[in-house]
Design a protein around this motif. Structure first.
Motif, PDB file in Angstrom:
ATOM      1  N   MET A   1       6.502   1.397  10.282  1.00 49.41           N
ATOM      2  CA  MET A   1       7.108   2.429  11.056  1.00 49.41           C
ATOM      3  C   MET A   1       6.083   2.930  12.075  1.00 49.41           C
ATOM      4  O   MET A   1       4.904   3.017  11.786  1.00 49.41           O
ATOM      5  N   PHE A   2       6.553   3.209  13.268  1.00 55.42           N
ATOM      6  CA  PHE A   2       5.694   3.677  14.341  1.00 55.42           C
ATOM      7  C   PHE A   2       5.778   5.187  14.494  1.00 55.42           C
ATOM      8  O   PHE A   2       6.772   5.798  14.156  1.00 55.42           O
ATOM      9  N   SER A   3       4.731   5.739  15.029  1.00 60.40           N
ATOM     10  CA  SER A   3       4.811   7.138  15.442  1.00 60.40           C
ATOM     11  C   SER A   3       5.455   7.154  16.827  1.00 60.40           C
ATOM     12  O   SER A   3       5.616   6.110  17.464  1.00 60.40           O
ATOM     13  N   LYS A   4       5.813   8.322  17.293  1.00 63.34           N
ATOM     14  CA  LYS A   4       6.470   8.448  18.589  1.00 63.34           C
ATOM     15  C   LYS A   4       5.495   8.022  19.695  1.00 63.34           C
ATOM     16  O   LYS A   4       4.332   8.435  19.701  1.00 63.34           O
ATOM     17  N   ILE A   5       5.982   7.160  20.605  1.00 65.26           N
ATOM     18  CA  ILE A   5       5.169   6.705  21.732  1.00 65.26           C
ATOM     19  C   ILE A   5       6.007   6.753  22.993  1.00 65.26           C
ATOM     20  O   ILE A   5       7.244   6.783  22.940  1.00 65.26           O
ATOM     21  N   ASP A   6       5.347   6.730  24.141  1.00 59.24           N
ATOM     22  CA  ASP A   6       6.050   6.641  25.414  1.00 59.24           C
ATOM     23  C   ASP A   6       6.366   5.183  25.690  1.00 59.24           C
ATOM     24  O   ASP A   6       5.534   4.298  25.466  1.00 59.24           O
ATOM     25  N   VAL A   7       7.574   4.925  26.194  1.00 58.11           N
ATOM     26  CA  VAL A   7       7.985   3.553  26.479  1.00 58.11           C
ATOM     27  C   VAL A   7       8.041   3.259  27.971  1.00 58.11           C
ATOM     28  O   VAL A   7       8.243   2.119  28.370  1.00 58.11           O
ATOM     29  N   LYS A   8       7.857   4.294  28.792  1.00 57.08           N
ATOM     30  CA  LYS A   8       7.815   4.074  30.236  1.00 57.08           C
ATOM     31  C   LYS A   8       6.985   5.169  30.887  1.00 57.08           C
ATOM     32  O   LYS A   8       6.645   6.164  30.252  1.00 57.08           O
ATOM     33  N   GLY A   9       6.642   4.940  32.139  1.00 55.06           N
ATOM     34  CA  GLY A   9       5.836   5.906  32.860  1.00 55.06           C
ATOM     35  C   GLY A   9       4.347   5.640  32.718  1.00 55.06           C
ATOM     36  O   GLY A   9       3.919   4.626  32.167  1.00 55.06           O
ATOM     37  N   ASP A  10       3.550   6.581  33.234  1.00 58.40           N
ATOM     38  CA  ASP A  10       2.098   6.426  33.229  1.00 58.40           C
ATOM     39  C   ASP A  10       1.499   6.360  31.835  1.00 58.40           C
ATOM     40  O   ASP A  10       0.445   5.766  31.638  1.00 58.40           O
ATOM     41  N   ASP A  11       2.157   6.969  30.860  1.00 57.93           N
ATOM     42  CA  ASP A  11       1.635   6.995  29.495  1.00 57.93           C
ATOM     43  C   ASP A  11       2.296   5.969  28.582  1.00 57.93           C
ATOM     44  O   ASP A  11       2.189   6.062  27.360  1.00 57.93           O
ATOM     45  N   LEU A  15       2.191  -2.003  24.482  1.00 56.67           N
ATOM     46  CA  LEU A  15       3.202  -2.956  24.031  1.00 56.67           C
ATOM     47  C   LEU A  15       4.395  -2.953  24.979  1.00 56.67           C
ATOM     48  O   LEU A  15       4.867  -4.010  25.404  1.00 56.67           O
ATOM     49  N   PHE A  16       4.878  -1.784  25.341  1.00 54.32           N
ATOM     50  CA  PHE A  16       6.044  -1.717  26.212  1.00 54.32           C
ATOM     51  C   PHE A  16       5.698  -2.085  27.648  1.00 54.32           C
ATOM     52  O   PHE A  16       6.531  -2.639  28.364  1.00 54.32           O
ATOM     53  N   THR A  17       4.474  -1.823  28.067  1.00 53.78           N
ATOM     54  CA  THR A  17       4.037  -2.280  29.385  1.00 53.78           C
ATOM     55  C   THR A  17       4.119  -3.805  29.438  1.00 53.78           C
ATOM     56  O   THR A  17       4.611  -4.381  30.401  1.00 53.78           O
ATOM     57  N   TYR A  18       3.642  -4.463  28.381  1.00 59.86           N
ATOM     58  CA  TYR A  18       3.699  -5.927  28.286  1.00 59.86           C
ATOM     59  C   TYR A  18       5.145  -6.430  28.257  1.00 59.86           C
ATOM     60  O   TYR A  18       5.511  -7.347  28.995  1.00 59.86           O
ATOM     61  N   LEU A  19       5.976  -5.830  27.404  1.00 60.49           N
ATOM     62  CA  LEU A  19       7.356  -6.277  27.275  1.00 60.49           C
ATOM     63  C   LEU A  19       8.106  -6.192  28.595  1.00 60.49           C
ATOM     64  O   LEU A  19       8.816  -7.124  28.990  1.00 60.49           O
ATOM     65  N   VAL A  20       7.945  -5.079  29.301  1.00 55.01           N
ATOM     66  CA  VAL A  20       8.641  -4.887  30.575  1.00 55.01           C
ATOM     67  C   VAL A  20       8.118  -5.864  31.627  1.00 55.01           C
ATOM     68  O   VAL A  20       8.893  -6.407  32.418  1.00 55.01           O
ATOM     69  N   LYS A  21       6.813  -6.106  31.623  1.00 56.47           N
ATOM     70  CA  LYS A  21       6.235  -7.053  32.576  1.00 56.47           C
ATOM     71  C   LYS A  21       6.793  -8.458  32.350  1.00 56.47           C
ATOM     72  O   LYS A  21       7.113  -9.180  33.291  1.00 56.47           O
ATOM     73  N   GLU A  22       6.915  -8.844  31.097  1.00 56.17           N
ATOM     74  CA  GLU A  22       7.379 -10.188  30.754  1.00 56.17           C
ATOM     75  C   GLU A  22       8.893 -10.360  30.877  1.00 56.17           C
ATOM     76  O   GLU A  22       9.372 -11.471  31.081  1.00 56.17           O
ATOM     77  N   ALA A  23       9.643  -9.280  30.732  1.00 54.40           N
ATOM     78  CA  ALA A  23      11.111  -9.364  30.794  1.00 54.40           C
ATOM     79  C   ALA A  23      11.656  -8.146  31.536  1.00 54.40           C
ATOM     80  O   ALA A  23      12.208  -7.237  30.933  1.00 54.40           O
ATOM     81  N   PRO A  24      11.486  -8.130  32.863  1.00 49.32           N
ATOM     82  CA  PRO A  24      12.017  -7.001  33.616  1.00 49.32           C
ATOM     83  C   PRO A  24      13.541  -6.979  33.548  1.00 49.32           C
ATOM     84  O   PRO A  24      14.177  -8.025  33.381  1.00 49.32           O
TER      85      PRO A  24
END
Length: 69
Positions: A1-11, A15-24
């Protein structure tokens, strides 16, 4: 289980930066909502991206295909 994280924006979490880059997304590269789904193979390559409204059971065949590769 993960703690709360930002999935978009500067913060956004790396992991989500990578995912979005690979699959926009089709309309925007960013994640529209936190229920966006990414399918990743055993090697860590992003295979597909699914909209937030896609039900998990509707990606079952895609997951099985990746598991059988």
């Amino acid at each position: 289980m993960f703690s709360k994280i930002d999935v978009k924006g500067d913060d956004a979490h790396p992991l989500f930066t990578y995912l979005v880059k690979e699959a926009p997304g089709m309309v925007t590269k960013q994640i529209k909502w936190n229920f966006t789904k990414f399918l990743v193979n055993r090697d860590g390559k992003v295979v597909d991206r699914f909209a937030p409204q896609t039900k998990p059971e509707n990606v079952k065949k895609d997951i099985e295909k990746v598991l059988n590769e």
